[in-house]
Design an enzyme around this catalytic site. Sequence first.
Site, PDB file in Angstrom:
ATOM      1  N   HIS A  19       0.687  -1.264   0.160  1.00  0.00           N
ATOM      2  CA  HIS A  19       0.097  -0.111   0.057  1.00  0.00           C
ATOM      3  C   HIS A  19       0.924   1.279   0.116  1.00  0.00           C
ATOM      4  O   HIS A  19       0.358   2.564  -0.275  1.00  0.00           O
ATOM      5  CB  HIS A  19      -0.892  -0.047   1.245  1.00  0.00           C
ATOM      6  CG  HIS A  19      -2.334   0.361   1.006  1.00  0.00           C
ATOM      7  ND1 HIS A  19      -2.825   0.366  -0.286  1.00  0.00           N
ATOM      8  CD2 HIS A  19      -3.333   0.728   1.758  1.00  0.00           C
ATOM      9  CE1 HIS A  19      -4.117   0.619  -0.219  1.00  0.00           C
ATOM     10  NE2 HIS A  19      -4.302   0.910   1.307  1.00  0.00           N
ATOM     11  N   ASN A  66      -7.074   6.405   3.760  1.00  0.00           N
ATOM     12  CA  ASN A  66      -8.502   6.697   3.481  1.00  0.00           C
ATOM     13  C   ASN A  66      -8.679   8.187   3.485  1.00  0.00           C
ATOM     14  O   ASN A  66      -9.825   8.644   3.147  1.00  0.00           O
ATOM     15  CB  ASN A  66      -9.293   6.047   4.288  1.00  0.00           C
ATOM     16  CG  ASN A  66      -9.165   4.516   4.155  1.00  0.00           C
ATOM     17  OD1 ASN A  66      -8.626   4.036   3.344  1.00  0.00           O
ATOM     18  ND2 ASN A  66     -10.067   3.708   5.102  1.00  0.00           N
ATOM     19  N   ASP A  91      -0.656   2.435  -5.394  1.00  0.00           N
ATOM     20  CA  ASP A  91      -0.913   1.032  -5.701  1.00  0.00           C
ATOM     21  C   ASP A  91      -2.037   0.485  -6.184  1.00  0.00           C
ATOM     22  O   ASP A  91      -3.125   1.248  -6.084  1.00  0.00           O
ATOM     23  CB  ASP A  91      -0.865   0.295  -4.376  1.00  0.00           C
ATOM     24  CG  ASP A  91      -1.740   0.369  -3.346  1.00  0.00           C
ATOM     25  OD1 ASP A  91      -1.944   1.623  -2.965  1.00  0.00           O
ATOM     26  OD2 ASP A  91      -2.513  -0.363  -2.923  1.00  0.00           O
ATOM     27  N   ASN A 112      -9.631   3.436  -1.617  1.00  0.00           N
ATOM     28  CA  ASN A 112      -9.986   4.655  -0.548  1.00  0.00           C
ATOM     29  C   ASN A 112      -9.304   5.813  -0.882  1.00  0.00           C
ATOM     30  O   ASN A 112      -9.909   6.922  -0.522  1.00  0.00           O
ATOM     31  CB  ASN A 112     -10.173   4.038   0.678  1.00  0.00           C
ATOM     32  CG  ASN A 112     -11.164   2.984   0.747  1.00  0.00           C
ATOM     33  OD1 ASN A 112     -12.360   3.216   0.245  1.00  0.00           O
ATOM     34  ND2 ASN A 112     -10.973   1.964   1.808  1.00  0.00           N
TER      35      ASN A 112
END
Length: 191
Positions: A19, A66, A91, A112
């Site tokens: 991530h 997020n 990613d 997100n």
Amino acid sequence: MKLICGLGNPGREYEKHRHNIGFMVVDALLSRARAQLNQEKFAAKVGQGTLAGERILFLEPQTFMNLSGRSVGEAARFYKIPVEDVLVVHDELDLPLGRLQLKAGGGSGGHNGLKSIVSSLGAENFIRLRFGIGKPEGPNARERVSGYVLSGFDDAERRQLEELIGRSVDMAESWVRDGVATTMNRFNRKA
């Protein structure tokens, strides 16, 4: 001035995770631009440098994935950077590891961080550098996505990372110098 943002999660425990590939690419870009993330503002680590003769604002949001849009939106508004001059490196589950793709606009694809940026900028037409990380396969694959993106790369994948991050840096610099269409034509066809 253009804005290049890498997406990731702050903190040592996340730095090698899939991530956080956006942070890894921005870190490599900083070296090429002779820049540092030497400021903390917009809830992000921020630095300025030059790529291809253009002033670049580099950004690594420290809000967790997020809420990345908060940092991107505040920085773009403060510096009056048009949405189409914002590049977000992130990613991408829907691309296999080794596949890089530059894309102008589009939806969030369930990411997100991208949802947050679209919401904060009020537009989808920013540029994305999609860094393929692959996705879990087999039974319960959907349920395993969160654990997958928050895991590190295996040994074979780590051997590919340096070359892939180097290609990502070349793509970002080409976007600054030559624009979206030329960069897409030059790089998106390569696996």
